[in-house]
Design an enzyme around this catalytic site. Sequence first.
Site, PDB file in Angstrom:
ATOM      1  CG  ASP A   1      13.161   9.957 -46.013  1.00  0.00           C
ATOM      2  OD1 ASP A   1      13.727  10.675 -46.840  1.00  0.00           O
ATOM      3  OD2 ASP A   1      13.616   8.866 -45.643  1.00  0.00           O
TER       4      ASP A   1
ATOM      5  CD  GLU B   1      12.220  12.614 -49.778  1.00  0.00           C
ATOM      6  OE1 GLU B   1      12.620  11.767 -48.947  1.00  0.00           O
ATOM      7  OE2 GLU B   1      12.991  13.392 -50.365  1.00  0.00           O
TER       8      GLU B   1
ATOM      9  CG  HIS C   1      13.442   7.605 -49.729  1.00  0.00           C
ATOM     10  ND1 HIS C   1      14.100   8.788 -50.020  1.00  0.00           N
ATOM     11  CD2 HIS C   1      13.480   6.872 -50.866  1.00  0.00           C
ATOM     12  CE1 HIS C   1      14.497   8.757 -51.285  1.00  0.00           C
ATOM     13  NE2 HIS C   1      14.135   7.606 -51.811  1.00  0.00           N
TER      14      HIS C   1
ATOM     15  CE1 TYR D   1      17.274   4.654 -44.745  1.00  0.00           C
ATOM     16  CE2 TYR D   1      15.859   6.488 -45.374  1.00  0.00           C
ATOM     17  CZ  TYR D   1      17.062   5.808 -45.476  1.00  0.00           C
ATOM     18  OH  TYR D   1      18.048   6.286 -46.300  1.00  0.00           O
TER      19      TYR D   1
ATOM     20  CD  GLU E   1      15.740  16.284 -50.202  1.00  0.00           C
ATOM     21  OE1 GLU E   1      15.329  15.138 -50.439  1.00  0.00           O
ATOM     22  OE2 GLU E   1      15.342  17.300 -50.808  1.00  0.00           O
TER      23      GLU E   1
ATOM     24  CD  GLU F   1      16.673  11.893 -50.099  1.00  0.00           C
ATOM     25  OE1 GLU F   1      16.512  13.037 -50.572  1.00  0.00           O
ATOM     26  OE2 GLU F   1      15.803  11.319 -49.422  1.00  0.00           O
TER      27      GLU F   1
ATOM     28  CG  HIS G   1      14.946  14.242 -54.095  1.00  0.00           C
ATOM     29  ND1 HIS G   1      14.557  13.426 -53.051  1.00  0.00           N
ATOM     30  CD2 HIS G   1      14.324  13.750 -55.208  1.00  0.00           C
ATOM     31  CE1 HIS G   1      13.737  12.492 -53.508  1.00  0.00           C
ATOM     32  NE2 HIS G   1      13.588  12.666 -54.812  1.00  0.00           N
TER      33      HIS G   1
END
Length: 325
Positions: free
Chosen positions: A76, A107, A110, A114, A170, A204, A207
């Site tokens: 990301d 992003e 994200h 994570y 992506e 994603e 995107h």
Amino acid sequence: MSHGEETELLLDPKEERFVLLPIKYHDIWKMYKKAESSFWTVEEVSLDKDIDDWGKLNAKERHFISYVLAFFAASDGIVNLNLVERFSTEVKVLEARFFYGFQMAIENIHSEMYSLLIDTYIRDNDEKNFLFDAIRTIPSVKEKADWAIRWIEDKNSDFATRLVAFACVEGIFFSGAFASIFWLKKRGLMPGLTFSNELISRDEGLHCEFACLLHYHLKKKCNRIKEVVMDAVEIEKKFLSESLPVNLIGMNCNLMCRYIEFVADRLLENLGEERVYNATNPFDFMENISLVGKTNFFDKRESQYQKAFVGIENGNDSFRIDVDF
């Protein structure tokens, strides 16, 4: 901007403006509103049960999930680097810049998610730091990261080619890992991980659709689409069948490779190309959750994450990439 790109309206400095209205590119604006309606934060994801479930996984399963999360956490940041250094400055159309600005925020969410997952699951600090630095410490993750970074640093390839490359990042590089986490959902494990996976995979997918939409708007299309897509497919297949084989969590590596080909075929078609692999989807649990071409699987806010009234407008779609296959 190369000489051949001077006539591209998306990249034309004459298209630059600072006032949004009136909207000039309605399909691009609609995609932005769709992204805006899907906003979420990490605070909406509970990891309470995941901590207990983590202890129920065997060592191979924990290894697999850890490495997948390490890849995601790094990737990301790479996507955002490309948006900051290349795409958001190259594209002059304001509606597209709105989308890219919002994508950068998503992003970041994200990446935060994570990192939080790794921080929650991994108690050993040395292992945690090893995973946080995956693009240097894990060769298979580094290979995928290097492929993406190469396109950011590429000063010779035109915008269209680099746009396709990041659609692959992506759309293809994430696809197998997303599927592997949804596989865990079938077992009723790790609800926080699997819910965040739903949210992120939908983002994603959008995107990737946006990249296809911008490519649709380009007068001069990428003439290397199949080459770039097939290169990404081979790297992804190697990643999930050799470097970090999905049989660690009980999945079939051959079926995973076929799934990656299936996703690639859909991306190719959305970019105006013929299928290369003619692959069918081997995973029934992914029928309504595909990165490319289907983003309408969210019906509940445990999955229902579309904000009320955002994106409701009059007008017809001028571009559709939600065709069922």
